[in-house]
Design a protein around this motif. Structure first.
Motif, PDB file in Angstrom:
ATOM      1  N   ASP A  27       0.863  -0.918   0.427  1.00 20.47           N
ATOM      2  CA  ASP A  27       0.248   0.196   0.321  1.00 20.47           C
ATOM      3  C   ASP A  27       1.159   1.191  -0.001  1.00 20.47           C
ATOM      4  N   ALA A  28       1.617   1.415  -0.784  1.00 21.83           N
ATOM      5  CA  ALA A  28       2.464   2.644  -1.350  1.00 21.83           C
ATOM      6  C   ALA A  28       1.818   4.261  -1.145  1.00 21.83           C
ATOM      7  N   SER A  29       2.696   5.015  -0.338  1.00 22.93           N
ATOM      8  CA  SER A  29       1.840   6.391  -0.027  1.00 22.93           C
ATOM      9  C   SER A  29       3.216   6.913  -0.576  1.00 22.93           C
ATOM     10  N   THR A  30       2.115   8.023  -1.078  1.00 18.57           N
ATOM     11  CA  THR A  30       3.212   9.720  -1.911  1.00 18.57           C
ATOM     12  C   THR A  30       3.428  10.261  -0.271  1.00 18.57           C
ATOM     13  N   GLU A  31       2.862   9.958   0.867  1.00 20.32           N
ATOM     14  CA  GLU A  31       3.447  11.002   1.651  1.00 20.32           C
ATOM     15  C   GLU A  31       4.486  10.370   2.808  1.00 20.32           C
ATOM     16  N   TYR A  32       5.063   8.625   2.668  1.00 20.86           N
ATOM     17  CA  TYR A  32       6.171   8.578   3.489  1.00 20.86           C
ATOM     18  C   TYR A  32       6.347   7.221   2.749  1.00 20.86           C
ATOM     19  N   THR A  33       7.174   6.488   3.004  1.00 20.33           N
ATOM     20  CA  THR A  33       8.166   5.079   2.643  1.00 20.33           C
ATOM     21  C   THR A  33       8.948   4.575   4.272  1.00 20.33           C
ATOM     22  N   ALA A  34       8.140   3.447   4.502  1.00 25.03           N
ATOM     23  CA  ALA A  34       8.769   2.540   6.096  1.00 25.03           C
ATOM     24  C   ALA A  34       8.996   1.515   5.282  1.00 25.03           C
ATOM     25  N   SER A  35      10.503   1.119   6.483  1.00 21.82           N
ATOM     26  CA  SER A  35      10.438  -0.643   6.051  1.00 21.82           C
ATOM     27  C   SER A  35      11.219  -0.500   7.294  1.00 21.82           C
ATOM     28  N   PRO A  36      11.849  -2.571   7.891  1.00 25.14           N
ATOM     29  CA  PRO A  36      12.966  -2.385   8.866  1.00 25.14           C
ATOM     30  C   PRO A  36      13.616  -2.702   7.635  1.00 25.14           C
ATOM     31  N   LEU A  37      14.771  -2.871   9.085  1.00 29.07           N
ATOM     32  CA  LEU A  37      15.965  -2.879   8.303  1.00 29.07           C
ATOM     33  C   LEU A  37      16.350  -4.451   8.004  1.00 29.07           C
ATOM     34  N   GLU A  38      17.441  -5.408   6.839  1.00 31.28           N
ATOM     35  CA  GLU A  38      16.931  -6.367   6.770  1.00 31.28           C
ATOM     36  C   GLU A  38      17.595  -6.489   8.335  1.00 31.28           C
ATOM     37  N   GLU A  39      19.107  -6.401   9.131  1.00 29.79           N
ATOM     38  CA  GLU A  39      19.483  -7.103  10.073  1.00 29.79           C
ATOM     39  C   GLU A  39      18.731  -6.872  10.849  1.00 29.79           C
ATOM     40  N   ASP A  40      17.705  -6.190  10.887  1.00 23.63           N
ATOM     41  CA  ASP A  40      16.814  -6.571  12.643  1.00 23.63           C
ATOM     42  C   ASP A  40      15.535  -6.130  11.823  1.00 23.63           C
ATOM     43  N   ILE A  41      13.974  -6.116  12.576  1.00 23.72           N
ATOM     44  CA  ILE A  41      12.823  -6.073  11.959  1.00 23.72           C
ATOM     45  C   ILE A  41      12.490  -5.538  12.797  1.00 23.72           C
ATOM     46  N   PHE A  42      12.988  -4.418  14.236  1.00 23.74           N
ATOM     47  CA  PHE A  42      12.925  -4.431  14.951  1.00 23.74           C
ATOM     48  C   PHE A  42      13.520  -2.518  15.198  1.00 23.74           C
ATOM     49  N   ASP A  43      14.467  -2.741  14.033  1.00 24.48           N
ATOM     50  CA  ASP A  43      14.345  -0.918  13.057  1.00 24.48           C
ATOM     51  C   ASP A  43      14.186  -0.947  12.407  1.00 24.48           C
ATOM     52  N   TRP A  44      13.775   0.247  12.126  1.00 20.68           N
ATOM     53  CA  TRP A  44      12.605  -0.118  11.040  1.00 20.68           C
ATOM     54  C   TRP A  44      13.225   2.300  11.012  1.00 20.68           C
ATOM     55  N   HIS A  45      13.109   2.566   9.208  1.00 16.63           N
ATOM     56  CA  HIS A  45      13.637   3.769   9.294  1.00 16.63           C
ATOM     57  C   HIS A  45      12.819   4.176   8.040  1.00 16.63           C
ATOM     58  N   CYS A  46      12.453   5.011   7.876  1.00 16.35           N
ATOM     59  CA  CYS A  46      10.994   5.873   7.493  1.00 16.35           C
ATOM     60  C   CYS A  46      11.964   7.495   6.756  1.00 16.35           C
ATOM     61  N   THR A  47      11.128   7.585   5.540  1.00 17.59           N
ATOM     62  CA  THR A  47      10.845   8.838   5.112  1.00 17.59           C
ATOM     63  C   THR A  47       9.453   9.585   4.853  1.00 17.59           C
ATOM     64  N   ILE A  48       9.548  10.513   5.384  1.00 17.46           N
ATOM     65  CA  ILE A  48       7.881  11.219   5.018  1.00 17.46           C
ATOM     66  C   ILE A  48       8.462  12.913   4.304  1.00 17.46           C
ATOM     67  N   ARG A  49       6.979  13.184   4.155  1.00 18.52           N
ATOM     68  CA  ARG A  49       6.859  14.281   3.364  1.00 18.52           C
ATOM     69  C   ARG A  49       6.840  15.141   4.200  1.00 18.52           C
ATOM     70  N   GLY A  50       7.235  16.561   4.380  1.00 15.77           N
ATOM     71  CA  GLY A  50       6.795  18.029   4.896  1.00 15.77           C
ATOM     72  C   GLY A  50       5.461  18.204   4.545  1.00 15.77           C
ATOM     73  N   PRO A  51       4.571  18.374   6.118  1.00 14.12           N
ATOM     74  CA  PRO A  51       3.652  18.928   5.725  1.00 14.12           C
ATOM     75  C   PRO A  51       2.775  19.839   4.834  1.00 14.12           C
ATOM     76  N   ALA A  52       2.259  19.468   3.808  1.00 12.57           N
ATOM     77  CA  ALA A  52       1.426  20.857   3.092  1.00 12.57           C
ATOM     78  C   ALA A  52       1.003  22.178   3.676  1.00 12.57           C
ATOM     79  N   GLY A  53       1.567  22.891   3.307  1.00 10.53           N
ATOM     80  CA  GLY A  53       0.751  24.569   4.032  1.00 10.53           C
ATOM     81  C   GLY A  53       1.754  24.686   5.252  1.00 10.53           C
ATOM     82  N   THR A  54       2.982  24.301   5.096  1.00 12.96           N
ATOM     83  CA  THR A  54       3.509  24.583   6.434  1.00 12.96           C
ATOM     84  C   THR A  54       5.001  25.142   6.040  1.00 12.96           C
TER      85      THR A  54
END
Length: 180
Positions: A27-54
């Motif tokens: 369920d890909a979003s244009t507002e964020y992306t996230a996934s766990p690291l291959e070596e540790d599923i408890f450690d996730w990295h995500c990238t989020i878009r800055g809120p519009a109008g701010t």
């Protein structure tokens, strides 16, 4: 770098994390992306878009979400890695859905909830809006950092924020009403 950690796939927390990872991939979003690291599923990295109008609009921000071994029954910790002018870098942020507020965390919430919640805290003003980990800098500095954030590269992922979360394709324009 160490290899992947072996997990008990029958553990309910591990099952939940794997299900959330599959759901976010599907369920890909244009507002964020996230996934766990291959070596540790408890450690996730995500990238989020800055809120519009701010002052964060146009910015892309990389965060780390660390899930506790008791997940989903205990809240995650969240740290911003990209310079942003709202949150201290590499410091656990104190907001209502993080490990600072275990009593407010709901097991029905997940990584997606944390990401959307984090995005919503960007434009809030004052230290009262975010306790530990929140900072205030002038709007012009936040805008400058938003512009620079697009090319920021995560030292772990080795990917720029823009590579992780490219701008969505513009919607095709509709012909004016009444045209054939």
């Amino acid at each position: 770098m160490a290899g992947p950690v072996a997990y008990n796939k029958n553990n309910s927390g591990v099952k939940r994390i794997m299900a959330e990872a599959r759901e976010l991939r599907a369920d890909a979003s244009t507002e964020y992306t996230a996934s766990p690291l291959e070596e540790d599923i408890f450690d996730w990295h995500c990238t989020i878009r800055g809120p519009a109008g701010t002052e964060f609009e146009g910015g892309l921000y990389h965060a780390r979400i660390v899930l506790p071994p008791e997940y989903p029954f205990k809240a995650p910790s969240i740290m911003l890695l990209t310079p942003n002018g709202r949150f201290e870098l590499n410091k656990k942020i104190c907001i209502s859905f993080t490990s600072y507020h275990e009593d407010l965390w709901q097991p029905s919430w997940g990584v997606r909830t944390a990401i959307i919640g984090l995005q919503s805290f960007f434009p809030l003003k004052g230290e009262a809006a975010v306790g530990v980990g929140g900072i205030e800098v002038p709007v012009h500095e936040r805008k400058r950092l938003a512009n620079l954030s697009r090319n920021w590269v995560c030292p772990h992922c080795q990917q720029s924020n823009f590579e992780a979360l490219p701008d969505p394709a513009p919607e095709p324009s509709k012909p004016p009403e009444g045209d054939p």
